[in-house]
Design a protein around this motif. Sequence first.
Motif, PDB file in Angstrom:
ATOM      1  N   HIS A 120     131.397  54.535 -32.680  1.00  0.00           N
ATOM      2  CA  HIS A 120     131.277  55.965 -32.396  1.00  0.00           C
ATOM      3  C   HIS A 120     130.265  56.196 -31.292  1.00  0.00           C
ATOM      4  O   HIS A 120     129.117  55.753 -31.374  1.00  0.00           O
ATOM      5  CB  HIS A 120     130.839  56.720 -33.654  1.00  0.00           C
ATOM      6  CG  HIS A 120     131.335  58.130 -33.687  1.00  0.00           C
ATOM      7  ND1 HIS A 120     132.325  58.556 -34.558  1.00  0.00           N
ATOM      8  CD2 HIS A 120     131.016  59.204 -32.944  1.00  0.00           C
ATOM      9  CE1 HIS A 120     132.564  59.840 -34.346  1.00  0.00           C
ATOM     10  NE2 HIS A 120     131.779  60.259 -33.360  1.00  0.00           N
ATOM     11  N   THR A 156     127.557  58.043 -29.148  1.00  0.00           N
ATOM     12  CA  THR A 156     126.497  58.978 -29.511  1.00  0.00           C
ATOM     13  C   THR A 156     126.645  60.333 -28.823  1.00  0.00           C
ATOM     14  O   THR A 156     126.015  61.306 -29.224  1.00  0.00           O
ATOM     15  CB  THR A 156     125.116  58.384 -29.171  1.00  0.00           C
ATOM     16  OG1 THR A 156     125.069  58.084 -27.768  1.00  0.00           O
ATOM     17  CG2 THR A 156     124.850  57.118 -29.968  1.00  0.00           C
ATOM     18  N   SER A 157     127.451  60.396 -27.762  1.00  0.00           N
ATOM     19  CA  SER A 157     127.647  61.654 -27.033  1.00  0.00           C
ATOM     20  C   SER A 157     128.991  62.308 -27.348  1.00  0.00           C
ATOM     21  O   SER A 157     129.432  63.210 -26.623  1.00  0.00           O
ATOM     22  CB  SER A 157     127.543  61.402 -25.518  1.00  0.00           C
ATOM     23  OG  SER A 157     126.259  60.934 -25.165  1.00  0.00           O
ATOM     24  N   ASP A 158     129.649  61.861 -28.420  1.00  0.00           N
ATOM     25  CA  ASP A 158     130.955  62.413 -28.809  1.00  0.00           C
ATOM     26  C   ASP A 158     130.805  63.883 -29.186  1.00  0.00           C
ATOM     27  O   ASP A 158     130.033  64.235 -30.081  1.00  0.00           O
ATOM     28  CB  ASP A 158     131.510  61.616 -29.986  1.00  0.00           C
ATOM     29  CG  ASP A 158     132.981  61.910 -30.263  1.00  0.00           C
ATOM     30  OD1 ASP A 158     133.439  63.020 -29.944  1.00  0.00           O
ATOM     31  OD2 ASP A 158     133.659  61.015 -30.790  1.00  0.00           O
ATOM     32  N   PRO A 165     128.987  62.341 -34.619  1.00  0.00           N
ATOM     33  CA  PRO A 165     128.629  60.983 -35.037  1.00  0.00           C
ATOM     34  C   PRO A 165     128.264  60.875 -36.512  1.00  0.00           C
ATOM     35  O   PRO A 165     128.478  59.825 -37.133  1.00  0.00           O
ATOM     36  CB  PRO A 165     127.439  60.649 -34.131  1.00  0.00           C
ATOM     37  CG  PRO A 165     127.674  61.466 -32.890  1.00  0.00           C
ATOM     38  CD  PRO A 165     128.273  62.746 -33.389  1.00  0.00           C
ATOM     39  N   ARG A 189     127.006  52.306 -33.323  1.00  0.00           N
ATOM     40  CA  ARG A 189     126.884  53.396 -32.360  1.00  0.00           C
ATOM     41  C   ARG A 189     126.999  52.860 -30.939  1.00  0.00           C
ATOM     42  O   ARG A 189     126.467  51.788 -30.616  1.00  0.00           O
ATOM     43  CB  ARG A 189     125.536  54.104 -32.527  1.00  0.00           C
ATOM     44  CG  ARG A 189     125.364  54.775 -33.895  1.00  0.00           C
ATOM     45  CD  ARG A 189     126.355  55.920 -34.075  1.00  0.00           C
ATOM     46  NE  ARG A 189     126.224  56.558 -35.378  1.00  0.00           N
ATOM     47  CZ  ARG A 189     125.448  57.602 -35.616  1.00  0.00           C
ATOM     48  NH1 ARG A 189     124.693  58.103 -34.633  1.00  0.00           N
ATOM     49  NH2 ARG A 189     125.409  58.141 -36.812  1.00  0.00           N
ATOM     50  N   GLN A 220     125.915  53.817 -27.391  1.00  0.00           N
ATOM     51  CA  GLN A 220     124.961  54.710 -26.750  1.00  0.00           C
ATOM     52  C   GLN A 220     125.530  55.336 -25.466  1.00  0.00           C
ATOM     53  O   GLN A 220     126.045  54.639 -24.590  1.00  0.00           O
ATOM     54  CB  GLN A 220     123.679  53.954 -26.414  1.00  0.00           C
ATOM     55  CG  GLN A 220     122.881  53.530 -27.635  1.00  0.00           C
ATOM     56  CD  GLN A 220     122.397  54.725 -28.439  1.00  0.00           C
ATOM     57  OE1 GLN A 220     121.994  55.747 -27.859  1.00  0.00           O
ATOM     58  NE2 GLN A 220     122.413  54.609 -29.757  1.00  0.00           N
TER      59      GLN A 220
END
Length: 295
Positions: A237, A239-241, A246, A263, A265
């Motif tokens: 996933h 981190t800026s989704d 997240p 994660r 990044q």
Amino acid sequence: MRPATSPPPHASPAFDAELVVDGDGRRWHCRLQGEGPCILLLHGTGSASHSWAGLAPLLAARGFRVVAPDLPGHGRTEALKPGPSSLPAMADALRSLLERLDLAPQAVLGHSAGAALSAWWALEQPASALRQLVWIAGALRPLPGLAGRWGPPLARWMARSPWVPRLAAWHARDDDAVQRLIASTGSRLDEEGVRAYASLWRQPEHVAGTLAMMAGWDLAPLQPRLRQLAVPVLWLHGTSDRTIAPAEAEAVCRELPDARVERLQGLGHLAHEQAPQAVAAIVAEAISAAAARCR
């Protein structure tokens, strides 16, 4: 199985395209590459197999047979008829395709809604060769609040309207609108990636297929069944989704028998398109480790 008569949109020279007719008579557009243990790649709602054009060759180079279909109603694959593109119906169609291809995936990568599809398919295949599920920005739970309550009815209304897909496809002719929609996911793609999505979203048939999937998608029945997953899950996933929070990854994985979150990044919802090299390395390591545990 027979070769496509003309190159499909968004095709990569290193990513062979084929048209496959499954046991139900449905025509699928698939991309296949490499030799070795089979990995099935399932894209999300509104996307198509082009989403894997950067990742798939990297996995093939690591000794895997990669198959990436356009899901029903998406890209060049025929829609499910009759009835809505529900999760069980989509999984059953996928089973028919894999039987026709004579493929038994050892791993499935599901992006966004493709993660839910991979879970349902895995639960329906208890005696399969499956060893690993990898979810990228998985959409495994119903959306909260008004979006979850009114989204499906609105999608059903739009799916019944013949002019909505045409209007949406016309709107996608605006390059800036396409850029904004991609940016809203928290991802940034290069020009080729943006052009691929623009070309896809300018097809009314693809928009109609996307709406049909949204209209028939019900994740509530999946929730209690997730605890029955018998294969390990790796959730990647960004981190800026901005599409799937997240925190969703941690919440869902706590309910699974064998799951972990990693994660990514600075990456957004389309992490596998932003950083295919990094994702390929993580995926290959996870699949190899899962196979070693099963020996």
